[in-house]
Structures are given as structure tokens and as C-alpha cells.
Scaffold this motif. Structure first.
Motif, mmCIF file in Angstrom:
data_model
loop_
_atom_site.group_PDB
_atom_site.id
_atom_site.type_symbol
_atom_site.label_atom_id
_atom_site.label_comp_id
_atom_site.label_asym_id
_atom_site.label_seq_id
_atom_site.Cartn_x
_atom_site.Cartn_y
_atom_site.Cartn_z
ATOM 1 N N GLY A 145 0.790 -1.218 0.000
ATOM 2 C CA GLY A 145 0.000 0.000 0.000
ATOM 3 C C GLY A 145 0.823 1.268 0.000
ATOM 4 N N ILE A 146 2.155 1.136 0.072
ATOM 5 C CA ILE A 146 2.978 2.348 0.118
ATOM 6 C C ILE A 146 3.558 2.679 -1.255
ATOM 7 C CG2 ILE A 146 5.220 1.321 0.659
ATOM 8 C CD1 ILE A 146 3.752 4.423 2.295
ATOM 9 N N TRP A 147 3.677 1.646 -2.102
ATOM 10 C CA TRP A 147 4.361 1.874 -3.382
ATOM 11 C C TRP A 147 3.536 2.720 -4.352
ATOM 12 C CZ3 TRP A 147 8.979 1.247 -2.414
ATOM 13 C CH2 TRP A 147 9.461 0.171 -1.687
ATOM 14 N N ASP A 148 2.241 2.856 -4.092
ATOM 15 C CA ASP A 148 1.440 3.623 -5.044
ATOM 16 C C ASP A 148 1.822 5.099 -5.058
ATOM 17 O OD1 ASP A 148 -1.581 3.900 -2.986
ATOM 18 O OD2 ASP A 148 0.538 4.045 -2.501
ATOM 19 N N TRP A 149 2.549 5.539 -4.035
ATOM 20 C CA TRP A 149 2.957 6.936 -4.066
ATOM 21 C C TRP A 149 4.340 7.135 -4.670
ATOM 22 C CZ3 TRP A 149 7.188 8.104 -0.981
ATOM 23 C CH2 TRP A 149 7.418 7.314 0.147
ATOM 24 N N ILE A 185 14.484 4.436 -3.894
ATOM 25 C CA ILE A 185 13.879 5.729 -3.560
ATOM 26 C C ILE A 185 13.315 5.696 -2.144
ATOM 27 C CG2 ILE A 185 11.992 7.321 -4.115
ATOM 28 C CD1 ILE A 185 12.368 6.505 -7.046
ATOM 29 N N PHE A 186 12.604 4.627 -1.836
ATOM 30 C CA PHE A 186 12.007 4.501 -0.508
ATOM 31 C C PHE A 186 13.086 4.506 0.574
ATOM 32 C CE2 PHE A 186 10.471 1.723 2.948
ATOM 33 C CZ PHE A 186 9.403 2.497 3.376
ATOM 34 N N LYS A 187 14.146 3.753 0.340
ATOM 35 C CA LYS A 187 15.243 3.681 1.305
ATOM 36 C C LYS A 187 15.918 5.039 1.461
ATOM 37 C CE LYS A 187 19.250 1.856 0.302
ATOM 38 N NZ LYS A 187 20.371 0.943 -0.015
ATOM 39 N N LYS A 188 16.100 5.747 0.360
ATOM 40 C CA LYS A 188 16.749 7.062 0.398
ATOM 41 C C LYS A 188 15.928 8.048 1.222
ATOM 42 C CE LYS A 188 19.396 10.514 -1.059
ATOM 43 N NZ LYS A 188 20.743 10.728 -0.495
ATOM 44 N N ILE A 189 14.633 8.106 0.964
ATOM 45 C CA ILE A 189 13.765 9.040 1.690
ATOM 46 C C ILE A 189 13.748 8.708 3.170
ATOM 47 C CG2 ILE A 189 11.381 9.835 1.984
ATOM 48 C CD1 ILE A 189 10.988 9.356 -1.017
ATOM 49 N N THR A 190 13.556 7.421 3.489
ATOM 50 C CA THR A 190 13.460 6.998 4.891
ATOM 51 C C THR A 190 14.762 7.260 5.640
ATOM 52 O OG1 THR A 190 11.905 5.262 4.232
ATOM 53 C CG2 THR A 190 12.882 5.082 6.420
ATOM 54 N N GLU A 191 15.896 6.896 5.026
ATOM 55 C CA GLU A 191 17.187 7.082 5.692
ATOM 56 C C GLU A 191 17.498 8.564 5.893
ATOM 57 O OE1 GLU A 191 20.312 5.056 3.708
ATOM 58 O OE2 GLU A 191 19.606 3.055 4.247
ATOM 59 N N ASP A 192 17.237 9.374 4.878
ATOM 60 C CA ASP A 192 17.490 10.811 5.007
ATOM 61 C C ASP A 192 16.630 11.416 6.114
ATOM 62 O OD1 ASP A 192 19.287 10.594 2.990
ATOM 63 O OD2 ASP A 192 18.133 11.699 1.488
ATOM 64 N N ALA A 193 15.371 10.997 6.172
ATOM 65 C CA ALA A 193 14.465 11.511 7.207
ATOM 66 C C ALA A 193 14.911 11.055 8.593
ATOM 67 C CB ALA A 193 13.034 11.056 6.929
ATOM 68 N N GLU A 194 15.324 9.794 8.713
ATOM 69 C CA GLU A 194 15.801 9.263 9.997
ATOM 70 C C GLU A 194 17.058 9.993 10.455
ATOM 71 O OE1 GLU A 194 16.318 5.100 9.359
ATOM 72 O OE2 GLU A 194 14.298 4.582 10.013
ATOM 73 N N ASN A 195 17.990 10.196 9.531
ATOM 74 C CA ASN A 195 19.237 10.878 9.882
ATOM 75 C C ASN A 195 18.978 12.321 10.310
ATOM 76 O OD1 ASN A 195 20.789 8.611 9.304
ATOM 77 N ND2 ASN A 195 21.120 9.200 7.174
ATOM 78 N N ALA A 196 18.103 13.010 9.579
ATOM 79 C CA ALA A 196 17.773 14.394 9.936
ATOM 80 C C ALA A 196 17.096 14.449 11.302
ATOM 81 C CB ALA A 196 16.864 15.003 8.866
ATOM 82 N N ALA A 197 16.188 13.505 11.554
ATOM 83 C CA ALA A 197 15.495 13.455 12.852
ATOM 84 C C ALA A 197 16.467 13.160 13.979
ATOM 85 C CB ALA A 197 14.382 12.407 12.811
ATOM 86 N N ASN A 198 17.424 12.269 13.729
ATOM 87 C CA ASN A 198 18.408 11.931 14.767
ATOM 88 C C ASN A 198 19.268 13.128 15.143
ATOM 89 O OD1 ASN A 198 17.623 9.252 15.040
ATOM 90 N ND2 ASN A 198 19.033 8.516 13.472
#
Length: 742
Positions: free
Chosen positions: A270-274, A286-299
């Protein structure tokens, strides 16, 4: 076969004569080994059939590598100086009676200017040295990089200091209440000691009487303190997300599902449709890049919240959501076809916040413990009892004053010792540990060597999927390993060595303060003023925390100095005993921990190759030059497959860009790999130089973990993705030996 060339022998003879004539005339003539290296570079460039863009100069690479190593030493020299300046400013701020401060950024810049100019001279000298002709092409670039590092360090130091000022202001009422409790407790100790001083009381009875008084006092403190706030993080996350994303219903269900999802990852269904692509690998990347960048920024945001030491409040959640939104916006900006809906952003925010729950709980608990008066006084009970006992034994006011002063000085000295030891550990590791005495590229090689020696797919996979996280993990483990080495007890020796230096400093301050007060015929109060003033930026030792109204009759400063010297010897002995069994955990309370300083020093760019995910090894985060890395990988390492097959792609970027192989873009367009820079913004920022050398490391990895890779990516090493026969002959020792050569 090519036709014979009748002029071949004559051309060789002419070339030989030309080279010999140049060697007679010129001063800067290449050595035979250097000439050989350049011919090899020329031959390699000709083999790639892309001469203009592929001609690598081995001598230049060696010179640049050495320059990067020196650059690391220069930047650490500047960074360590500013860390010491930060420690100094922390002491000044803590010792001040004012909750505000006149500290400005220009004051920080002024303090670092002498060190900066000194290092700049070293840099200038280096660029005029042995390899001056080769180095001149990078001189401006490195000068600008050094200036950028200086600016970043000054800004960071100033921000930390302003955070402390904010913390001091916010906790002013807490400190005032603690001082009031201390005054009341000290008065009770004095009254009880006066009562028992007239009788012959044994130590057991003294302890019993003291415990009774102590328990009554702690009950009074407990009754006057408000009950700590209970953190209900999940409810607060739900409420804030509902307002931020303007969603009326269903958010609580999503949050609860995520909190009960043990893997704490966004489910793929259900997440790939975006995501705009249908191909699995592009979606995954792409999914890994977005998630990792967001996690690193949040950390980074959460780390800053933790360092402020102001506890948790709802604004912290807003800070994290804001940084996640900004990260997603940045990703969309780099990929015009990527469009994320409000729901998609919400899912990502929920994922990041649920992963961070334990961190915020720890921030909350640490703040409660640090500012709980019951916990504070529990740690001071022995100190109060010792003071009480010597009063009961009929000690003079001078002896009591010296003992009380040293009790307070002990904590300040311990903090100074740990701050100094933390810096000393990094200095030693940078000089003694090969992984840290060079540039980012060398550290990268030692991480790969470490992974090969452990030979565990889980470790490799963590490094491949989350390189920045593994980078921190590797450095943290190396610091722990270095400090816990049993054969030489390094941490014990370092702490004791730093203690000896701090002891000498205090002894000198005592002597100077005594001389000044005796000259002016002052009393204990004026001596304490002089002593505190001379310690101002060296120790966290606030004068306003020392009330000596009962000791105004102390006028014999020489006797005071003798008593203080005795008390300090006892204090130093106690600290030495404490350090005999010390470990790295004893440095957990320092602001600048060894592994944090090493991570910051060895950090840099975190961009990854768009084809194989290899890390850029540039030492600057937002550098102007193209991204590059000395070691690329077979695309199979990150799960790439040939178009419309389930066969791995075992080709390496550096060979693909030297070939005529075609690349199928996510939108279906086809173009040669060698024209990769025209694909888009991310690809255009990378310099992937054609290289037909062996590069055995990742080839060994693919062969060693063939079945693990097939299972993890659900692809096969068959057909066009079959592993070349030559790869299977590469041994682990050969792969590691190749890294040691680089």
C-alpha cells in the motif's frame, strides 16, 4: 593483425633522444618509477577509449591522498582547540551569577583566530613543499574548505554555549530551590553537631543520629517537590499529528499499529502507489533514500534536544515533524517525478516518531533524575556525613572550611579530568589507530577490512543498507575497544595522568591566591574570592555556591593553605582509587564524548553512488566538487537486476561507464551508461571514472555471500547475472590485502 610500420624503430629512437635531452636540461625531471607510473596511467586511459575523461595520474592520486591526510590533522587541530574553548565558556557561564550572558559569536571567532592563523601558515608551508607543482591545483579549494570548517565550528560552538545559557535560565528556579535545601540541611548538620560535640559519642551513634536527621530532612524535601510529570508520548504524538496533517479520524489506529510493529518500519503493502516507478529496485532505492534521510535528519534534531538538557516537551515533536517535512521536500526537489501525498508524509512521520519513542523517554527520564533533589542529595549524603562527623570531633573552623571546599572541588576536578581525558583519547587514537590517522577513504577501507574479518552477512547488510549508522557503530566500538584494552589499562592511565595535571593547576592557583591575600591581609572570604576568580574558566566552580558566613573569623591564611593542601591530597587519593577501576562509562556524563568527537571529525559527505550506493569519501558535507569514491561495487550488492529479469547485475559502475551497455531509465527511456551524467541532477553530480582494474573486495563478497544475497533480494546469479569464474578464485586474504595497499 596491423600492417608493419617502417618508421617504428626510428620513432622509438627519436623518443629516447628527446627524453634524454629533456632530462639534461630540466630540473624537475621525473624519476624512473614516476615515469613508469605515468605511462601506466596513459595506457589505462587508452584502454578505456575515453582518454580525456579517464586519464588518472597515479602520482596526483598519491599526492591528493596525502593532502587529505594532512587536512584531517589541520581540521582536528582547529576542532580540538574549539572544544577546549567550549569547555572554557561552559565554566564561565556556569560560574556566573547572571542567568544571561554577553557572549557573542565574534568573541568565539576572536578566541580561535590565533590557532586558525597558525594552522593557515602550516597549510601555506605544506603547499610550497616537495609536491608543490602537483598540489597547486588544489590550493584554493582546500583553503576554502578550511575556512568553511572554521566557520562551521565557530557556529556550532556558539550554538552550544547559547543552549547552555538557555538551560541555565530555564533551570534557575530549580537551582535556587536546591540552594535553599542545601542551606537548610547544612544548618541542621551544624546544630546537631553542636549538640553532640559536648558528649563522648561513638561513630555508630553519630551515624544513627545523622541518619535520623537526614531522613526527616528528605521527607521535608519530598513533600515540597511536585510529583514528576508522567510522559504519555503516544497520545501526544497522535494529537500533534492530527493537527499537523489535519486528519480527523483514523490516526490513532495508524499510530498504535506502528507502535506494535516490532520492526518499526513502514509496511511496503500500500505504500508503493505513491512512488512513480513500477520497477522494484527503483522503488526500493527511492524509498530507502527518503526513509534514511528523514531518519538521519530526525536523529540530528533529537541529539540536539538531548544536548540541551532541558527535558522533553511537545515542541520537540513539532521539531522532528518539521525536519521530516523538509527532508521529503528536498527529496522531491531532486526528483521532479516524485510526488508525495499528505497521507504518505504522515506515514513517514509516524514511522520516525515511533522509532524515536525510547529516545524521548530517555530524555524525559534523564531530565527528571538530573533535577530531582532527592536523587541529588542522595549522591551528597556521604559528603554531608563526613562534614558532620569532623564537626562532632571538634575540628577547627579552618579544617571544616578546607574539608567543605575540597568536597565541592572534587566534583569540579573530576569533570575537568574527564573533559581533558575525552580529548586526550581522541588525540591518541588519531595518532595510534591506522583507521583514524588518515582521510575518510582510509577509514572506509578499515571498515571494509573489519567487515571481512567478522565475515557476517548481517553486519555487511547493515553497512550496505544504513552506511551512516554503521559508521557511528564502528567508531563507537573502536573507542570502547581502545579504552578497555586490559593489557595496558589505557583509560585508567589516561584519567590518572589528567588528574595529575589538574592537581598541579589547583596547587598553583592555591599558592597564587594565598600570596595575593596575604599581601592585602585578607580573610577566608577574600581568599575564596581570589581562588574562585583564578579558577573561573578552568573549573565549573561557582563562587556563589560557597557560603562561608560562619568562617569569617578565619584570618590565618597560611594555616588555611596547609589544611587545604592536606584535604586536597585526600581528595586526589580518592579520585585515583576511583580511576583504578574506571571504564569508558565514567565518561558518559561529558558533553563531548570520544566517539562523538571522532564521528564529527571523520564525517563528511554521505551521498551514495546512484548505481551501487558506494559512499562519497569527500570530507566536506556540502562540497562543491563532484561526488566520488575510490571503490565501486557490483550492482548485485544493492539488488540491481537486468531489465525484466530476475537475474542479478554483476557489472561494476566503473566498467559499465567504460562500455556501450545501455541503461533503462525508470520512465522506459534507454541510454548508454557512459552518458550517465545526462540522466538527472543526482547522476550529474557524480564522477564515476572508467576503471578496468581488479578491485577484488566486493567480488569476493558476492561469491562468499551468494546464497544470502539471493535470499535477501529474491534474485538469482544465473544467465546474464552469472558470477564470472575469475571471481570465485579471489580469497578473503587477497581482498583485504588489496585494501591495505590503497
Amino acid at each position: 593483425m596491423a600492417p608493419p610500420n617502417p618508421s617504428y624503430c626510428q620513432n622509438v629512437k627519436d623518443l629516447k633522444e628527446m627524453l634524454l635531452s629533456i632530462s639534461k636540461r630540466g630540473k624537475n625531471v621525473l624519476k624512473i618509477s614516476e615515469f613508469k607510473a605515468r605511462i601506466q596511467d596513459l595506457w589505462r586511459a587508452l584502454l578505456t577509449e575515453n582518454f580525456l575523461f579517464s586519464f588518472k595520474n597515479t602520482l596526483e592520486i598519491a599526492a591528493y591522498s596525502k593532502l587529505e591526510e594532512m587536512y584531517g590533522k589541520w581540521t582536528w587541530s582547529l576542532r580540538s582547540h574549539l572544544i577546549q574553548e567550549e569547555n572554557k565558556q561552559y565554566n564561565i557561564i556556569n560560574n556566573s551569577t547572571d542567568v544571561t550572558s554577553n557572549l557573542t559569536r565574534s568573541m568565539i571567532e576572536k578566541s580561535v583566530l590565533p590557532k586558525y592563523n597558525e594552522t593557515r601558515k602550516e597549510i601555506e608551508t605544506y603547499f610550497k613543499g616537495e609536491d608543490a607543482e602537483l598540489l597547486t591545483q588544489w590550493k584554493t579549494n582546500f583553503a576554502n574548505r578550511f575556512e568553511t570548517i572554521k566557520e562551521d565550528l565557530v557556529i556550532d560552538t556558539y550554538k552550544k554555549c547559547t543552549d547552555l545559557i538557555e538551560q541555565k535560565s530555564a533551570l534557575n528556579s530549580v537551582d535556587q530551590n536546591r540552594s535553599r535545601y542545601e542551606d537548610q540541611l547544612m544548618k541542621k548538620c551544624k546544630d546537631l553537631a553542636s549538640k553532640l560535640n559536648t558528649t563522648d559519642v561513638k561513630d555508630v551513634q553519630l551515624e544513627k543520629e545523622f541518619d535520623t536527621m537526614w531522613e526527616e530532612s528528605m521527607d521535608e524535601v519530598k513533600n515540597s517537590v511536585l510529583a514528576p510529570k508522567i510522559l504519555n508520548f503516544r497520545i501526544e504524538v497522535q494529537n500533534i499529528l492530527q493537527k499537523e496533517f489535519q486528519i480527523e479520524n483514523g490516526i490513532s489506529t495508524n499510530v498504535e499499529k506502528m507502535f506494535h510493529n516490532e520492526s518499526r518500519e513502514i509496511q511496503r503493502n500500500g505504500i508503493w502507489d505513491w512512488l512513480p516507478f513500477s520497477r522494484y529496485q527503483e522503488q526500493t532505492n527511492i524509498f530507502k533514500k527518503i526513509t534514511e534521510d528523514a531518519e538521519n535528519a530526525a536523529n540530528v534534531v533529537i541529539k540536539h534536544i538531548e544536548n540541551r538538557k532541558l527535558g522533553y516537551n511537545e515542541n520537540n515533536i513539532h521539531e522532528v515533524i518539521k525536519c521530516v517535512q523538509e527532508t521529503v521536500d528536498s527529496c522531491c526537489e531532486h526528483n521532479a517525478k516524485l510526488k508525495l501525498t499528505n497521507t504518505n508524509r504522515l506515514d513517514l512521520a509516524i514511522c520516525i516518531l515511533t522509532n524515536a519513542e525510547w529516545k524521548f523517554q530517555k530524555i524525559h527520564d534523564d531530565f527528571q533524575r538530573a533535577n530531582d533533589p532527592l536523587i541529588y542529595f542522595s549522591s551528597k549524603k556521604e559528603e554531608y556525613f563526613n562534614s558532620f562527623k569532623i564537626r562532632c570531633k571538634g575540628a577547627t573552623n579552618t579544617t571544616i572550611f578546607a574539608d567543605t571546599l575540597c568536597s565541592k572541588l572534587k566534583a569540579a576536578m573530576h569533570q575537568a579530568v574527564c573533559d581533558q581525558a575525552s580529548l586526550y583519547i581522541v588525540d591518541k587514537m588519531k595518532s595510534e589507530c591506522q583507521a583514524f590517522n588518515g582521510n575518510r577513504s582510509r577509514l572506509q577501507n578499515y571498515i571494509l577490512i573489519h567487515l571481512a574479518e567478522k565475515e557476517m552477512f548481517e553486519e555487511f547488510n547493515e553497512y550496505i543498507q544504513k552506511p551512516q549508522q554503521y559508521f557511528v557503530k564502528y567508531i563507537t566500538e573502536r573507542v570502547e575497544e581502545y579504552c578497555s584494552a586490559k593489557e595496558n589499562n589505557k583509560i585508567n592511565k589516561i584519567l590518572k595522568s589528567c588528574l595529575e595535571l589538574q592537581k598541579k593547576l589547583v596547587v598553583n592557583v592555591i599558592a597564587d591566591a594565598t600570596t595575593a591575600v596575604q599581601t592585602n591581609k585578607g580573610d577566608a572570604s577574600s581568599w575564596l574570592d581570589e581562588f574562585s576568580k583564578r579558577l573561573d574558566h578552568k573549573f565549573n566552580f561557582p563562587r556563589h555556591g560557597l557560603v562561608i558566613a560562619d568562617y569569617k573569623d578565619i584570618n590565618d591564611i597560611a594555616y588555611l593553605t596547609d589544611e587545604l593542601t592536606k584535604a586536597m591530597e585526600t581528595m586526589v587519593t580518592q579520585l585515583n582509587t576511583q580511576y583504578s577501576t574506571a571504564s569508558l562509562r565514567d565518561l558518559e556524563h561529558v558533553r563531548n564524548k570520544p566517539h562523538d568527537m571522532l564521528c564529527e571529525q571523520m564525517s563528511g559527505c554521505w551521498a551514495q553512488c546512484p548505481f551501487c550506493d558506494s559512499l562519497c569519501t569527500n570530507t566536506i558535507l556540502n562540497h562543491a566538487e563532484d561526488h566520488c569514491t575510490p571503490i565501486h561495487r557490483p550492482q548485485a550488492v544493492t539488488g540491481w537486476s537486468w531489465h525484466e529479469t530476475n537475474f542479478f547485475c554483476t557489472d561494476i559502475c566503473t566498467s559499465l561507464v567504460a562500455s556501450d551497455i545501455l541503461y533503462v531509465l525508470p520512465d522506459g527511456k534507454i541510454m548508454p551508461y557512459k552518458d550517465y551524467r545526462t540522466i538527472g541532477r543526482e547522476h550529474a553530480s557524480w564522477s564515476i571514472t572508467p576503471d578496468l582494474t581488479v578491485q577484488p573486495y566486493w567480488k569476493w563478497f558476492v561469491c562468499r555471500f551468494k546464497s544470502d544475497l539471493e535470499e535477501f533480494y529474491n534474485l538469482q546469479f544465473k544467465g546474464s547475472g552469472a558470477i564470472p569464474d575469475g571471481w570465485t578464485k579471489i580469497t578473503k586474504d587477497e581482498a583485504i590485502a588489496d585494501l591495505h595497499k590503497k
